[in-house]
Design a protein around this motif. Structure first.
Motif, short mmCIF file in Angstrom:
data_model
loop_
_atom_site.label_atom_id
_atom_site.label_comp_id
_atom_site.label_asym_id
_atom_site.label_seq_id
_atom_site.Cartn_x
_atom_site.Cartn_y
_atom_site.Cartn_z
N TRP A 166 55.87 39.97 -0.36
CA TRP A 166 56.81 40.17 0.75
C TRP A 166 56.16 40.88 1.94
O TRP A 166 56.82 41.18 2.93
N GLY A 167 54.85 41.17 1.83
CA GLY A 167 54.15 41.81 2.94
C GLY A 167 54.25 43.31 2.96
O GLY A 167 54.03 43.95 4.00
N GLY A 168 54.53 43.91 1.82
CA GLY A 168 54.68 45.35 1.75
C GLY A 168 53.35 46.07 1.53
O GLY A 168 52.28 45.45 1.48
N ASP A 169 53.43 47.39 1.39
CA ASP A 169 52.26 48.24 1.16
C ASP A 169 51.57 47.81 -0.13
O ASP A 169 52.20 47.73 -1.19
N ARG A 170 50.25 47.56 -0.06
CA ARG A 170 49.52 47.16 -1.25
C ARG A 170 49.18 48.33 -2.16
O ARG A 170 48.86 48.14 -3.33
N GLY A 171 49.23 49.53 -1.64
CA GLY A 171 48.97 50.69 -2.48
C GLY A 171 47.51 50.83 -2.83
O GLY A 171 46.62 50.27 -2.15
N PRO A 172 47.19 51.55 -3.93
CA PRO A 172 45.80 51.73 -4.34
C PRO A 172 45.11 50.40 -4.56
O PRO A 172 45.73 49.42 -5.00
N SER A 173 43.81 50.34 -4.26
CA SER A 173 43.07 49.08 -4.35
C SER A 173 42.94 48.57 -5.77
O SER A 173 42.90 47.37 -6.01
N ALA A 174 42.85 49.48 -6.74
CA ALA A 174 42.71 49.06 -8.14
C ALA A 174 44.07 48.65 -8.69
O ALA A 174 45.04 49.39 -8.58
N LEU A 175 44.14 47.47 -9.26
CA LEU A 175 45.38 47.04 -9.89
C LEU A 175 45.61 47.85 -11.15
O LEU A 175 44.69 48.14 -11.90
N PRO A 176 46.86 48.19 -11.43
CA PRO A 176 47.12 48.98 -12.61
C PRO A 176 47.13 48.18 -13.90
O PRO A 176 47.25 48.75 -14.96
N HIS A 177 47.02 46.89 -13.82
CA HIS A 177 47.09 46.10 -15.05
C HIS A 177 46.16 44.91 -14.98
O HIS A 177 46.48 43.87 -14.45
N SER A 178 44.93 45.06 -15.52
CA SER A 178 43.94 44.01 -15.41
C SER A 178 44.01 43.00 -16.54
O SER A 178 43.12 42.19 -16.69
N ARG A 179 45.06 43.03 -17.38
CA ARG A 179 45.24 41.98 -18.37
C ARG A 179 45.46 40.64 -17.68
O ARG A 179 45.20 39.59 -18.24
N LEU A 180 46.00 40.70 -16.46
CA LEU A 180 46.41 39.49 -15.77
C LEU A 180 45.30 39.05 -14.83
O LEU A 180 45.21 39.48 -13.69
N ARG A 181 44.43 38.17 -15.29
CA ARG A 181 43.27 37.78 -14.51
C ARG A 181 43.67 37.09 -13.20
O ARG A 181 42.97 37.19 -12.21
N SER A 182 44.80 36.40 -13.21
CA SER A 182 45.21 35.69 -12.01
C SER A 182 45.52 36.62 -10.85
O SER A 182 45.54 36.21 -9.69
#
Length: 297
Positions: free
Chosen positions: A150-166
């Protein structure tokens, strides 16, 4: 859009009274594998009422874990499919040792909403205090697949859940050099069924059909069960078994654990902190917990 970030962030906090007693503490400790061997004096501190102390990660289930991940999904502005939800990360700050029994006020709110493109991340903050003052603060990161963009704040660069490779997440490498200590923790076949009795009844951890709907071959272990098992290993191995030394505990859930597997917990000692990496031993140390730090006195 199922997630209205502005509405979620503007919503007032929810407060409620929570209670726990020694049976809740004992059940939680059994759920994370304590009490083996059953005659070990160090293990009896977790399960025998006359010697009982409280592992700080009990804070994630005290009062049946409410408010928490599931209650965060019922906050204003949040309407999502539970099958798309995963627990992305957890941070716990302990203000003073948790008593064996207590009554406290838990105040929860959505502290942040991040747009990760193909997913959204909600940060559910819970602050708990009793008559003597603050006890702990919990931040739970809730990862919701398919709800970003939706174009919102992306927050910290590291994703909190890397199980989802996509989603493009990349697991953080563990510290360089050999760990100071390594322990292996067997996960019982029925461990998720026992752990869920502490309050997290998400069917992802018990119902094979629901697990398949969520994209898993079979039910997976609660991330917070792995979280508790890991903290216990750090306390018992590097903190002289003293639960009162833990000041904060942060992790990112980097992969799944299936009941019956073995956790390999590697620990690197630093100044007033322990860095930890946890992998699934039978799957070539596939990452389970990453970016994990225990700060202590």
């Amino acid at each position: 859009m199922p997630i209205d970030a502005a509405k979620a962030l503007a919503a007032g906090p929810r407060s409620g009274e929570i209670h726990w007693d020694r049976r809740d503490v004992q059940l939680y400790h059994l759920g994370i594998g304590a009490g083996r061997p059953a005659t070990d004096p160090d293990e009896l501190r977790y399960v025998l009422e006359t010697r009982l102390h409280v592992l700080p990660s009990f804070a994630t289930v005290a009062g049946a874990g409410s408010p928490g991940v599931i209650s965060g999904l019922s906050m204003p502005g949040i309407d999502v499919d539970l099958a798309k939800v995963l627990h992305g990360g957890q941070r716990l700050e302990i203000h003073r040792p948790i008593p064996v029994a207590g009554t406290a006020t838990a105040t929860g709110r959505i502290a942040a909403v991040y747009d990760k493109g193909k997913a959204a991340v909600l940060v559910m903050r819970t602050e708990v205090a009793d008559a003597d003052g603050p006890l702990w603060t919990n931040d739970a990161q809730i990862f919701v697949r398919g709800e970003g963009g939706w174009g919102g704040d992306r927050g910290p660069s590291a994703l909190p859940h890397s199980r989802l490779r996509s989603s493009g997440g990349t697991p953080t490498e563990p510290p360089a050099g050999e760990p100071d200590r390594t322990v292996e923790l067997p996960v019982r076949e029925d461990q998720a069924l026992l752990y869920r009795l502490s309050g997290d009844y998400n069917p992802l951890h018990a119902d094979p059909e629901f697990a398949k709907l969520a994209g898993f071959d079979r039910p997976i272990l609660h991330g917070l069960c792995t979280y508790g098992m890991t903290l216990k290993a750090v306390v018992d191995t590097l903190l002289d078994g003293d639960v009162s030394r833990v000041r904060s505990y942060t992790t990112r859930f980097a992969g799944v654990v299936y009941p019956g597997e073995t956790l390999r917990v590697r620990m690197w000692r630093g100044d007033a902190r322990v860095r930890v990496a946890v992998g699934a031993a039978e799957r070539e140390d596939a990452p389970v917990l990453a970016d994990t730090i225990v700060e202590h006195s």
